[in-house]
Design a protein around this motif. Structure first.
Motif, PDB file in Angstrom:
ATOM      1  N   LEU A 173       0.858  -1.188   0.000  1.00 47.77           N
ATOM      2  CA  LEU A 173       0.000   0.000   0.000  1.00 47.77           C
ATOM      3  C   LEU A 173       0.893   1.236   0.000  1.00 47.77           C
ATOM      4  CD1 LEU A 173      -2.900  -0.963   2.436  1.00 47.77           C
ATOM      5  CD2 LEU A 173      -2.681  -1.332  -0.030  1.00 47.77           C
ATOM      6  N   THR A 174       0.974   1.895  -1.129  1.00 56.72           N
ATOM      7  CA  THR A 174       1.857   3.053  -1.266  1.00 56.72           C
ATOM      8  C   THR A 174       1.111   4.374  -1.206  1.00 56.72           C
ATOM      9  OG1 THR A 174       1.668   3.051  -3.678  1.00 56.72           O
ATOM     10  CG2 THR A 174       3.456   1.743  -2.706  1.00 56.72           C
ATOM     11  N   GLY A 175      -0.231   4.340  -1.188  1.00 57.65           N
ATOM     12  CA  GLY A 175      -1.005   5.567  -1.280  1.00 57.65           C
ATOM     13  C   GLY A 175      -1.083   6.351   0.015  1.00 57.65           C
ATOM     14  N   VAL A 176      -1.703   7.527  -0.086  1.00 56.82           N
ATOM     15  CA  VAL A 176      -1.846   8.441   1.056  1.00 56.82           C
ATOM     16  C   VAL A 176      -2.835   7.902   2.078  1.00 56.82           C
ATOM     17  CG1 VAL A 176      -2.609  10.767   1.719  1.00 56.82           C
ATOM     18  CG2 VAL A 176      -1.271  10.445  -0.363  1.00 56.82           C
ATOM     19  N   ARG A 177      -3.887   7.247   1.601  1.00 55.98           N
ATOM     20  CA  ARG A 177      -4.984   6.833   2.492  1.00 55.98           C
ATOM     21  C   ARG A 177      -5.162   5.309   2.478  1.00 55.98           C
ATOM     22  NH1 ARG A 177      -6.421  11.113  -0.483  1.00 55.98           N
ATOM     23  NH2 ARG A 177      -7.504   9.813  -1.982  1.00 55.98           N
ATOM     24  N   PRO A 178      -4.333   4.562   3.163  1.00 58.02           N
ATOM     25  CA  PRO A 178      -4.478   3.105   3.165  1.00 58.02           C
ATOM     26  C   PRO A 178      -5.756   2.628   3.833  1.00 58.02           C
ATOM     27  CG  PRO A 178      -2.851   3.790   4.796  1.00 58.02           C
ATOM     28  CD  PRO A 178      -3.178   4.998   3.980  1.00 58.02           C
ATOM     29  N   THR A 179      -6.363   3.488   4.651  1.00 55.28           N
ATOM     30  CA  THR A 179      -7.599   3.061   5.326  1.00 55.28           C
ATOM     31  C   THR A 179      -8.755   2.888   4.343  1.00 55.28           C
ATOM     32  OG1 THR A 179      -8.060   5.386   5.856  1.00 55.28           O
ATOM     33  CG2 THR A 179      -7.006   4.041   7.566  1.00 55.28           C
ATOM     34  N   ARG A 180      -8.667   3.464   3.157  1.00 61.39           N
ATOM     35  CA  ARG A 180      -9.729   3.264   2.167  1.00 61.39           C
ATOM     36  C   ARG A 180      -9.811   1.807   1.757  1.00 61.39           C
ATOM     37  NH1 ARG A 180      -9.479   7.739  -2.536  1.00 61.39           N
ATOM     38  NH2 ARG A 180     -11.268   6.499  -3.195  1.00 61.39           N
ATOM     39  N   ILE A 181      -8.657   1.190   1.511  1.00 64.19           N
ATOM     40  CA  ILE A 181      -8.647  -0.226   1.136  1.00 64.19           C
ATOM     41  C   ILE A 181      -9.089  -1.087   2.314  1.00 64.19           C
ATOM     42  CG2 ILE A 181      -7.094  -2.139   0.552  1.00 64.19           C
ATOM     43  CD1 ILE A 181      -5.634  -0.233  -1.317  1.00 64.19           C
ATOM     44  N   ALA A 182      -8.665  -0.709   3.514  1.00 63.12           N
ATOM     45  CA  ALA A 182      -9.084  -1.459   4.700  1.00 63.12           C
ATOM     46  C   ALA A 182     -10.596  -1.422   4.857  1.00 63.12           C
ATOM     47  CB  ALA A 182      -8.402  -0.893   5.943  1.00 63.12           C
ATOM     48  N   LEU A 183     -11.191  -0.239   4.672  1.00 66.74           N
ATOM     49  CA  LEU A 183     -12.644  -0.114   4.849  1.00 66.74           C
ATOM     50  C   LEU A 183     -13.396  -0.900   3.780  1.00 66.74           C
ATOM     51  CD1 LEU A 183     -14.933   1.133   6.467  1.00 66.74           C
ATOM     52  CD2 LEU A 183     -14.822   3.140   4.964  1.00 66.74           C
ATOM     53  N   GLU A 184     -12.923  -0.881   2.550  1.00 65.15           N
ATOM     54  CA  GLU A 184     -13.567  -1.663   1.494  1.00 65.15           C
ATOM     55  C   GLU A 184     -13.585  -3.142   1.874  1.00 65.15           C
ATOM     56  OE1 GLU A 184     -11.575  -0.953  -2.182  1.00 65.15           O
ATOM     57  OE2 GLU A 184     -12.007   1.202  -2.186  1.00 65.15           O
ATOM     58  N   ALA A 185     -12.465  -3.623   2.383  1.00 65.52           N
ATOM     59  CA  ALA A 185     -12.391  -5.040   2.763  1.00 65.52           C
ATOM     60  C   ALA A 185     -13.304  -5.343   3.943  1.00 65.52           C
ATOM     61  CB  ALA A 185     -10.945  -5.408   3.098  1.00 65.52           C
ATOM     62  N   ILE A 186     -13.369  -4.439   4.912  1.00 63.45           N
ATOM     63  CA  ILE A 186     -14.236  -4.634   6.077  1.00 63.45           C
ATOM     64  C   ILE A 186     -15.689  -4.703   5.647  1.00 63.45           C
ATOM     65  CG2 ILE A 186     -15.114  -3.520   8.175  1.00 63.45           C
ATOM     66  CD1 ILE A 186     -12.256  -2.423   8.590  1.00 63.45           C
ATOM     67  N   ARG A 187     -16.101  -3.828   4.739  1.00 62.85           N
ATOM     68  CA  ARG A 187     -17.491  -3.831   4.272  1.00 62.85           C
ATOM     69  C   ARG A 187     -17.852  -5.121   3.548  1.00 62.85           C
ATOM     70  NH1 ARG A 187     -17.577   2.382   1.896  1.00 62.85           N
ATOM     71  NH2 ARG A 187     -18.203   3.423   3.843  1.00 62.85           N
ATOM     72  N   LYS A 188     -16.893  -5.708   2.863  1.00 60.92           N
ATOM     73  CA  LYS A 188     -17.156  -6.926   2.095  1.00 60.92           C
ATOM     74  C   LYS A 188     -17.162  -8.177   2.963  1.00 60.92           C
ATOM     75  CE  LYS A 188     -15.204  -5.287  -2.286  1.00 60.92           C
ATOM     76  NZ  LYS A 188     -14.069  -5.447  -3.253  1.00 60.92           N
ATOM     77  N   LYS A 189     -16.241  -8.244   3.949  1.00 60.59           N
ATOM     78  CA  LYS A 189     -16.043  -9.523   4.629  1.00 60.59           C
ATOM     79  C   LYS A 189     -15.895  -9.435   6.146  1.00 60.59           C
ATOM     80  CE  LYS A 189     -12.697 -10.192   1.822  1.00 60.59           C
ATOM     81  NZ  LYS A 189     -11.563 -10.751   1.045  1.00 60.59           N
ATOM     82  N   GLY A 190     -16.092  -8.253   6.741  1.00 56.86           N
ATOM     83  CA  GLY A 190     -15.950  -8.133   8.184  1.00 56.86           C
ATOM     84  C   GLY A 190     -14.525  -7.840   8.594  1.00 56.86           C
ATOM     85  N   ARG A 191     -14.344  -7.364   9.826  1.00 58.59           N
ATOM     86  CA  ARG A 191     -13.019  -6.903  10.245  1.00 58.59           C
ATOM     87  C   ARG A 191     -11.977  -8.010  10.301  1.00 58.59           C
ATOM     88  NH1 ARG A 191     -11.183  -3.119  15.427  1.00 58.59           N
ATOM     89  NH2 ARG A 191      -8.954  -3.636  15.271  1.00 58.59           N
ATOM     90  N   ALA A 192     -12.329  -9.157  10.865  1.00 56.77           N
ATOM     91  CA  ALA A 192     -11.329 -10.222  11.035  1.00 56.77           C
ATOM     92  C   ALA A 192     -10.779 -10.669   9.684  1.00 56.77           C
ATOM     93  CB  ALA A 192     -11.937 -11.396  11.787  1.00 56.77           C
ATOM     94  N   GLU A 193     -11.667 -10.921   8.723  1.00 60.92           N
ATOM     95  CA  GLU A 193     -11.216 -11.362   7.407  1.00 60.92           C
ATOM     96  C   GLU A 193     -10.507 -10.239   6.659  1.00 60.92           C
ATOM     97  OE1 GLU A 193     -11.180 -14.404   5.869  1.00 60.92           O
ATOM     98  OE2 GLU A 193     -11.589 -15.010   7.925  1.00 60.92           O
ATOM     99  N   ALA A 194     -10.933  -9.007   6.909  1.00 61.80           N
ATOM    100  CA  ALA A 194     -10.270  -7.866   6.270  1.00 61.80           C
ATOM    101  C   ALA A 194      -8.819  -7.754   6.743  1.00 61.80           C
ATOM    102  CB  ALA A 194     -11.023  -6.583   6.576  1.00 61.80           C
TER     103      ALA A 194
END
Length: 497
Positions: free
Chosen positions: A123-144
């Protein structure tokens, strides 16, 4: 010897160059299909997309965040007879994920070839939390978090931090009402210029003759931009810089009153004053800050080590920081942020953790833990800098993680996070809070909320089709003052889109 990256079927050079810069000192583009960098061993990689994708197609899909087309993305050693050598990676992905996947694959191969492991992985971008949030919305925090570890290659500490902060940011953004925006008001003056600062800041004492002209220009800009009431309501206001409190008290009041009497503030708008230099605060200015409705105050020592303060060009003492904080508390300020920077010249883990203990003992509601970045245009950038400092330094990484754990033990939780280029060890800046955090900080970094920027060097932006469109005021002080009327017209055009 050199590193060489050949491309085929795409021209996403900017995205791939970000990854190359993470590992090497610089990157050079050669012709229509090659990136190169200096390297102490010969490495040649191929990045290909099938079927081929034009830059326009990739850009449109990335901006929309959706596509109905799949592409095959392959990265591996340069082609030899018979095709790619073993050791490559291939994925079939939606077109809108193309740039992310190209970067991830290249990072994965360079990580293996060079034996380097960055805490934020690919993750080289300014806002890595965007990718984290996308994953959380799809599969929940643990799987994200598992995806962040296994697919994006984050360290366990960063995977946890990304997921925790992403959820906090989402909660804060949900408090915004539709149509609300932000206001930034900048003052490019400080008592002195810090070693690491890249802003076009002026010495307030030596530039006394420019202060009044600048303040009047900002007020003119505010009056023009807000003349038709079309930009609002404003959910948060941030006076920053520079250091707004470096103004003499009468001019400081004019700076507040002249802008705020025109700004369309929402009911209960968050109002923050950057008073980052403790030596600029006194009772008179603090009374003015409260008079004009500011309830959130930033008193930023950056370090609580006297020798470091002198080394980096700050002309205040640790005692002045403590005195300014206690004075603000005595006058009723109950929402104070304090900044610290990890990796300052001459400091190690002991100095960082000692500074943190001293700041936590004061009990501010928020503590923002930055990592030093060597910014273009700063005095630090003009010094000889060994590029090795940008590669993973386990001692610094562990010091930052230990500082974050200390904050958690004292009841602070991460609420916003961003990363900068040329940051030591590829680390991050994280805001921690005991209360609700800052709406302005989260919304500003999100690229989901319109922003009106007033003053030299400020940025305004509107959000169109999930994409931020920006307008930048000139950084040059005199140019800004001379062009205020033109800037007003451009902002009105921007916000009428």
């Amino acid at each position: 010897m050199a590193f060489r990256l050949e491309t085929e079927g795409h021209r996403e050079f900017a995205a791939l160059a970000d990854v190359v810069r993470t590992f090497f000192a610089s990157v050079e583009r050669r012709g229509d299909s090659v990136l190169t960098a200096a390297c102490d061993q010969p490495i040649c990689l191929l990045s290909s997309v099938d079927p081929p994708v034009s830059p326009q197609q990739a850009r449109a899909a990335s901006r929309s965040g959706r596509s109905d087309r799949l592409v095959r993305v392959t990265s591996g050693p340069c082609r030899r007879e018979g095709g790619l050598e073993a050791g490559g990676v291939t994925e079939e992905v939606p077109l809108h994920d193309l740039r992310r996947v190209l970067k991830r694959q290249l990072h994965l191969l360079l990580e293996g070839a060079l034996g380097l492991s960055f805490p934020w992985g690919s993750l080289t971008g300014v806002r890595p939390t965007r990718i984290a949030l996308e994953a959380i919305r799809k599969k929940g925090r643990a799987e994200a978090e598992k995806e962040l570890l296994d697919y994006w290659r984050l360290s366990p500490a960063k995977a946890r931090l990304a997921a925790e902060t992403a959820l906090a940011e989402e909660a804060i953004l949900s408090s915004l009402e539709e149509g609300q925006g932000l206001l930034y008001v900048g003052l490019p003056f400080c008592p002195s210029r810090c070693l690491y600062c890249s802003f076009i800041t002026q010495d307030a004492k030596r530039q006394a003759g420019s202060l009044e002209a600048y303040v009047e220009a900002v007020i003119r800009e505010a009056r023009g931009v807000f003349s038709d009431g079309g930009q609002g309501p404003l959910a948060a206001v941030y006076y920053g810089g520079g250091t707004p409190t470096s103004l003499p008290a009468p001019l400081f009041e004019r700076f507040l009153q002249g802008v705020l009497e025109k700004a369309p503030l929402a009911a209960g708008a968050e109002m923050t004053m950057e008073a980052g230099r403790p030596d600029t605060l006194d009772r008179e200015k603090l009374d003015l800050i409260r008079k004009y409705g500011f309830h959130r105050l930033c008193v930023n020592p950056q370090t609580m080590q006297e020798a470091t303060l002198k080394r980096i060009g700050r002309r205040h003492t640790v005692e002045e920081t403590v005195r300014a904080f206690r004075l603000a508390r005595s006058l009723g300020f109950g929402d104070i942020n304090m900044d610290l920077i990890a990796g300052l010249p001459g400091e190690g883990a002991a100095e960082l953790l000692d500074s943190l203990e001293q700041v936590m003992a004061l009990g501010p509601e928020h503590i923002t833990l930055h990592t030093l970045a060597v910014k273009r245009g700063s005095a630090l950038d003009r010094l000889p800098v060994d590029r090795q400092v940008f590669l993973p330094d386990q001692a610094l990484i562990e010091a930052v993680e230990e500082a974050q754990e200390s904050l958690r033990r004292q009841g602070y939780r991460p609420y916003y996070l961003y990363r900068q280029k040329n940051c030591l060890s590829g680390l991050e800046n994280t805001g921690f809070t005991r209360t609700g955090g800052s709406l302005y900080n989260v919304a500003m970094m999100s690229d989901q909320v319109p922003v009106i920027g007033l003053g030299s060097g400020s940025t305004s932006k509107v959000i169109l089709e999930a994409t931020a469109r920006r307008h930048h005021n000139p950084k040059d002080l005199l140019l800004y003052i001379d062009r205020v009327e033109e800037l007003i017209r451009k902002k009105k055009t921007l916000f009428s889109l």
